[in-house]
Design a protein around this motif. Sequence first.
Motif, PDB file in Angstrom:
ATOM      1  N   SER A   3     -16.951  10.481 -76.287  1.00  0.00           N
ATOM      2  CA  SER A   3     -17.286  11.522 -75.314  1.00  0.00           C
ATOM      3  C   SER A   3     -16.310  12.682 -75.449  1.00  0.00           C
ATOM      4  CB  SER A   3     -17.259  10.968 -73.888  1.00  0.00           C
ATOM      5  OG  SER A   3     -15.962  10.481 -73.572  1.00  0.00           O
ATOM      6  N   GLU A   4     -16.708  13.814 -74.910  1.00  0.00           N
ATOM      7  CA  GLU A   4     -15.874  15.013 -74.960  1.00  0.00           C
ATOM      8  C   GLU A   4     -14.731  14.890 -73.951  1.00  0.00           C
ATOM      9  OE1 GLU A   4     -14.880  18.979 -76.202  1.00  0.00           O
ATOM     10  OE2 GLU A   4     -16.209  17.436 -77.023  1.00  0.00           O
ATOM     11  N   PRO A   5     -13.501  15.208 -74.361  1.00  0.00           N
ATOM     12  CA  PRO A   5     -12.380  15.155 -73.411  1.00  0.00           C
ATOM     13  C   PRO A   5     -12.597  16.110 -72.248  1.00  0.00           C
ATOM     14  CG  PRO A   5     -11.597  15.370 -75.676  1.00  0.00           C
ATOM     15  CD  PRO A   5     -13.066  15.601 -75.714  1.00  0.00           C
ATOM     16  N   SER A   6     -12.060  15.744 -71.098  1.00  0.00           N
ATOM     17  CA  SER A   6     -12.184  16.590 -69.916  1.00  0.00           C
ATOM     18  C   SER A   6     -11.326  17.836 -70.058  1.00  0.00           C
ATOM     19  CB  SER A   6     -11.746  15.812 -68.672  1.00  0.00           C
ATOM     20  OG  SER A   6     -10.343  15.567 -68.718  1.00  0.00           O
ATOM     21  N   ARG A   7     -11.564  18.785 -69.156  1.00  0.00           N
ATOM     22  CA  ARG A   7     -10.771  20.018 -69.144  1.00  0.00           C
ATOM     23  C   ARG A   7      -9.296  19.715 -68.943  1.00  0.00           C
ATOM     24  NH1 ARG A   7      -8.830  23.217 -65.029  1.00  0.00           N
ATOM     25  NH2 ARG A   7      -9.824  21.812 -63.537  1.00  0.00           N
ATOM     26  N   LEU A   8      -8.994  18.774 -68.053  1.00  0.00           N
ATOM     27  CA  LEU A   8      -7.604  18.429 -67.796  1.00  0.00           C
ATOM     28  C   LEU A   8      -6.968  17.743 -68.999  1.00  0.00           C
ATOM     29  CD1 LEU A   8      -7.731  17.199 -64.092  1.00  0.00           C
ATOM     30  CD2 LEU A   8      -6.704  19.303 -64.967  1.00  0.00           C
ATOM     31  N   THR A   9      -7.742  16.914 -69.691  1.00  0.00           N
ATOM     32  CA  THR A   9      -7.218  16.245 -70.883  1.00  0.00           C
ATOM     33  C   THR A   9      -6.857  17.269 -71.949  1.00  0.00           C
ATOM     34  OG1 THR A   9      -8.544  14.265 -70.447  1.00  0.00           O
ATOM     35  CG2 THR A   9      -7.713  14.557 -72.691  1.00  0.00           C
ATOM     36  N   LYS A  10      -7.721  18.248 -72.144  1.00  0.00           N
ATOM     37  CA  LYS A  10      -7.446  19.300 -73.127  1.00  0.00           C
ATOM     38  C   LYS A  10      -6.204  20.106 -72.732  1.00  0.00           C
ATOM     39  CE  LYS A  10     -12.271  19.830 -74.589  1.00  0.00           C
ATOM     40  NZ  LYS A  10     -13.460  20.729 -74.602  1.00  0.00           N
TER      41      LYS A  10
END
Length: 316
Positions: free
Chosen positions: A281-288
């Motif tokens: 899955s695509e990383p979340s905004r916070l993860t990025k």
Amino acid sequence: MGELRDEISFKSLRAFHEIVTSGSVTEAARRMGMSQPAVSRMLAQLEQQIGFELFFRDHGRLVPTQDGILLFDEVDQSMGSVERVYTLIRDIGDYRVGQLKVVAPPSFSEGVLPDIVSAFLERFPRVHLSIDSRSIETSKAMIATRAADCGFVKLPLGRTDLHFEHIVSSATVCVLSAGHPLRSQRVLTPQKLRGHPLILLGLGRTSRAQIEAEFARAGVRPEVRLETHTVGSACALAERGLGVALVNEMLATPYLRAGGIVLPFEPTLTNEYSFVTSALSEPSRLTKAFLEITKAHFNTAGSPAAAAGSGARSTT
């Protein structure tokens, strides 16, 4: 099995989880906002439904059985996933609150992460950040299944369901006391360490296997006096003159005290760490954002990683 699944309530599993983590029915009841007898009845009903005991009673204390421990490991991860759902609901309602769960090795969490976390929370002051330390394989599984958003894992990964980005490398060094007979050496090798007591991290680690392989190539039998499971304790023991600790320099730097000496180890053994997310899955905004701040930290000249590999030095 379908009937069993229907009978077991989430609340009873939560009660079981709270009893194990808190150590008592009384504390579990307080956390759940229930009476102690109600939680006790819930536990008894759960054990009756599943057909085996989760605790044995020892002088009034509840001690998890082996079956109970096995079930707890799965329930613990499930509770984390459910908590993520509740947090998401709150985030949607507020639009500004978020949660980020990070897994990292203990020494990495204690010695490297605090500066990164400080910078992250300065930028996102209302985010709830959770840092967990688990075994390498459990950490990988948590990231792959998104029980954790991201983590720091030593390469190689050996899995296709994980995405990684290399962030930092650090050499293995020798930490010894100021009065050690090898203190004046420029570098230390397996041959120079022959017959000298060593302090190594526990068996099963990649770094331990690398060290033992180099000693074997040199035809030297390592004199392991002490084994420990944290870099901090290895450094403390070495600085007391109990042996030479072979440790990751980046992780050791925060633990070095006055009176200790750090010497390079040759041949060079490199410890490579990556920032890992699920490949499913695509990383979340916070993860990025956390990755961005992590990169900035390791690109800073004054970071522990930038100082690593700078050669022999004394902490006096």
